[in-house]
Design a protein around this motif. Structure first.
Motif, PDB file in Angstrom:
ATOM      1  N   VAL A 173       0.840  -1.203   0.000  1.00 50.82           N
ATOM      2  CA  VAL A 173       0.000   0.000   0.000  1.00 50.82           C
ATOM      3  C   VAL A 173       0.874   1.252   0.000  1.00 50.82           C
ATOM      4  O   VAL A 173       1.872   1.326   0.721  1.00 50.82           O
ATOM      5  CB  VAL A 173      -0.938   0.023   1.225  1.00 50.82           C
ATOM      6  N   ASP A 174       0.478   2.234  -0.793  1.00 45.54           N
ATOM      7  CA  ASP A 174       1.151   3.529  -0.819  1.00 45.54           C
ATOM      8  C   ASP A 174       0.349   4.522   0.016  1.00 45.54           C
ATOM      9  O   ASP A 174      -0.768   4.882  -0.348  1.00 45.54           O
ATOM     10  CB  ASP A 174       1.279   4.018  -2.269  1.00 45.54           C
ATOM     11  N   LEU A 175       0.923   4.961   1.136  1.00 48.57           N
ATOM     12  CA  LEU A 175       0.266   5.917   2.032  1.00 48.57           C
ATOM     13  C   LEU A 175       0.889   7.306   1.947  1.00 48.57           C
ATOM     14  O   LEU A 175       0.482   8.210   2.675  1.00 48.57           O
ATOM     15  CB  LEU A 175       0.372   5.434   3.488  1.00 48.57           C
ATOM     16  N   SER A 176       1.867   7.467   1.076  1.00 47.99           N
ATOM     17  CA  SER A 176       2.707   8.666   1.095  1.00 47.99           C
ATOM     18  C   SER A 176       1.920   9.965   0.962  1.00 47.99           C
ATOM     19  O   SER A 176       2.284  10.974   1.564  1.00 47.99           O
ATOM     20  CB  SER A 176       3.768   8.576  -0.005  1.00 47.99           C
ATOM     21  N   MET A 177       0.834   9.953   0.219  1.00 45.07           N
ATOM     22  CA  MET A 177       0.077  11.192   0.012  1.00 45.07           C
ATOM     23  C   MET A 177      -0.687  11.634   1.260  1.00 45.07           C
ATOM     24  O   MET A 177      -1.217  12.746   1.313  1.00 45.07           O
ATOM     25  CB  MET A 177      -0.882  11.034  -1.166  1.00 45.07           C
ATOM     26  N   TYR A 178      -0.754  10.762   2.271  1.00 48.76           N
ATOM     27  CA  TYR A 178      -1.502  11.093   3.483  1.00 48.76           C
ATOM     28  C   TYR A 178      -0.598  11.366   4.691  1.00 48.76           C
ATOM     29  O   TYR A 178      -1.068  11.864   5.721  1.00 48.76           O
ATOM     30  CB  TYR A 178      -2.463   9.941   3.837  1.00 48.76           C
ATOM     31  N   LEU A 179       0.671  11.056   4.576  1.00 54.29           N
ATOM     32  CA  LEU A 179       1.544  11.104   5.743  1.00 54.29           C
ATOM     33  C   LEU A 179       2.031  12.500   6.107  1.00 54.29           C
ATOM     34  O   LEU A 179       2.737  12.668   7.098  1.00 54.29           O
ATOM     35  CB  LEU A 179       2.739  10.165   5.542  1.00 54.29           C
ATOM     36  N   ASP A 180       1.632  13.493   5.339  1.00 54.63           N
ATOM     37  CA  ASP A 180       1.911  14.863   5.749  1.00 54.63           C
ATOM     38  C   ASP A 180       0.879  15.340   6.769  1.00 54.63           C
ATOM     39  O   ASP A 180       1.081  16.333   7.466  1.00 54.63           O
ATOM     40  CB  ASP A 180       1.935  15.802   4.543  1.00 54.63           C
ATOM     41  N   ARG A 181      -0.234  14.604   6.870  1.00 48.40           N
ATOM     42  CA  ARG A 181      -1.317  14.999   7.780  1.00 48.40           C
ATOM     43  C   ARG A 181      -1.614  13.962   8.859  1.00 48.40           C
ATOM     44  O   ARG A 181      -2.205  14.300   9.896  1.00 48.40           O
ATOM     45  CB  ARG A 181      -2.593  15.272   6.960  1.00 48.40           C
ATOM     46  N   ILE A 182      -1.251  12.733   8.643  1.00 53.13           N
ATOM     47  CA  ILE A 182      -1.414  11.683   9.646  1.00 53.13           C
ATOM     48  C   ILE A 182      -0.038  11.112   9.937  1.00 53.13           C
ATOM     49  O   ILE A 182       0.603  10.545   9.050  1.00 53.13           O
ATOM     50  CB  ILE A 182      -2.373  10.576   9.168  1.00 53.13           C
ATOM     51  N   LYS A 183       0.411  11.248  11.160  1.00 53.61           N
ATOM     52  CA  LYS A 183       1.811  10.976  11.477  1.00 53.61           C
ATOM     53  C   LYS A 183       2.026   9.727  12.325  1.00 53.61           C
ATOM     54  O   LYS A 183       3.046   9.587  12.980  1.00 53.61           O
ATOM     55  CB  LYS A 183       2.413  12.183  12.203  1.00 53.61           C
ATOM     56  N   PHE A 184       1.077   8.822  12.313  1.00 51.16           N
ATOM     57  CA  PHE A 184       1.238   7.578  13.062  1.00 51.16           C
ATOM     58  C   PHE A 184       0.633   6.441  12.253  1.00 51.16           C
ATOM     59  O   PHE A 184      -0.532   6.503  11.853  1.00 51.16           O
ATOM     60  CB  PHE A 184       0.527   7.677  14.417  1.00 51.16           C
ATOM     61  N   VAL A 185       1.419   5.390  11.992  1.00 55.16           N
ATOM     62  CA  VAL A 185       0.954   4.240  11.217  1.00 55.16           C
ATOM     63  C   VAL A 185       1.298   2.959  11.962  1.00 55.16           C
ATOM     64  O   VAL A 185       2.455   2.750  12.361  1.00 55.16           O
ATOM     65  CB  VAL A 185       1.591   4.189   9.811  1.00 55.16           C
ATOM     66  N   ALA A 186       0.294   2.102  12.165  1.00 59.99           N
ATOM     67  CA  ALA A 186       0.506   0.772  12.743  1.00 59.99           C
ATOM     68  C   ALA A 186       0.319  -0.257  11.638  1.00 59.99           C
ATOM     69  O   ALA A 186      -0.595  -0.146  10.823  1.00 59.99           O
ATOM     70  CB  ALA A 186      -0.491   0.517  13.870  1.00 59.99           C
ATOM     71  N   VAL A 187       1.193  -1.261  11.607  1.00 59.29           N
ATOM     72  CA  VAL A 187       1.136  -2.284  10.562  1.00 59.29           C
ATOM     73  C   VAL A 187       1.216  -3.662  11.204  1.00 59.29           C
ATOM     74  O   VAL A 187       1.978  -3.880  12.153  1.00 59.29           O
ATOM     75  CB  VAL A 187       2.300  -2.113   9.557  1.00 59.29           C
TER      76      VAL A 187
END
Length: 269
Positions: A173-187
């Motif tokens: 999955v490409d999340l890069s376009m959202y990571l300027d606004r959401i700064k925490f990702v759990a995988v």
């Protein structure tokens, strides 16, 4: 009683941040019952395990509905509705009462997950404003289709503390376009006998995106079937979180680390 203890243990383990003591965690299931709405739901631990006890799709209050009012001590991180969806339609009739309890217990931090991001804004309380200080909301996405469907809505929601939960992750999955606004990702991977494969390369890809965008990355668990270097490892549920911890893949940045939110909350009490 034993089944309840096991369920509580699993929920605690599911939300436990590695440097947060277990005694600081609590779980709250004000209602039970859910409905499958996307690919991630196919092997849901709740839907399969409890479907015979609670009618499929039947949402009903539990005896713990008022639990925060007297049974959870100050300073806890409370996993809320981890066995259902906080924003499911069937709970619309009693969600406002839950919001009032959350507001009254501002000495607790409530963490929730949802796949129903399109319903969030209409389900918020009238005094929500830019969000309650003691609420953390995670949006679950499992593949690119759901990321592109849910995250554009999620990033625009008035939530002070947000995170993306890629659990179970079913593809790259490409999340890069959202990571300027959401700064925490759990995988993490899927759990259970019928678990679908979780590829370590998918994890590395998202981790790289988080590093590039200075976002916190948390490797939650390995799942039951982890593919690494072309080989599939079958990992027992007891060891899935410890496998993730030992890999030392976590990348922490800034105040959107849930642990730091929790620590700050304790300092202001």
């Amino acid at each position: 009683m034993i089944k309840n203890k096991i369920a509580e243990f699993l929920i605690r383990r599911a939300v436990a941040m590695h440097s947060l003591n277990q005694k600081d965690l609590a779980n709250w299931e004000p209602w039970l019952g859910c409905k499958q709405i996307s690919e991630a739901c196919e092997n849901c631990y709740y839907y399969g395990r409890h479907a015979s006890k609670f009618k499929k799709g039947c949402v009903q209050k539990t005896k713990d509905f008022y639990k925060p009012m007297s049974q959870i001590s100050s300073g806890k991180l409370v996993a809320t509705c981890f066995m259902t969806d906080f924003f499911i339609e069937d709970a619309d009739g009693f969600r406002n009462e839950i919001w009032q309890m959350i507001k009254n217990r501002d000495d607790l931090i409530f963490i929730m997950l949802t796949k129903r991001v399109e319903r969030v804004e209409q389900c918020l309380p009238d005094d929500w404003g830019n969000g309650y200080d003691n609420v953390i909301l995670g949006c679950t996405i499992e593949n690119q289709k759901r990321a592109d469907q849910r995250l554009p809505i999620f990033v625009a929601l008035p939530i002070k503390y947000k995170f993306i939960s890629c659990v179970p992750l079913l593809e790259n999955v490409d999340l890069s376009m959202y990571l300027d606004r959401i700064k925490f990702v759990a995988v993490g991977g899927e759990i259970g006998k019928g678990a679908r494969v979780f590829d370590y390369d998918w994890l590395l890809n998202i981790r790289g995106q988080c590093i590039w965008h200075s976002a916190t990355f948390w490797f939650k668990n390995s799942g039951s079937r982890l593919r690494c270097d072309g080989k599939i490892k079958n990992i027992h549920p007891i060891f899935q979180n410890s496998f993730a911890k030992k890999s030392k893949m976590n990348v922490l940045h800034g105040v959107l680390d849930v642990r730091k939110v929790f620590e700050q909350k304790k300092e202001t009490r």
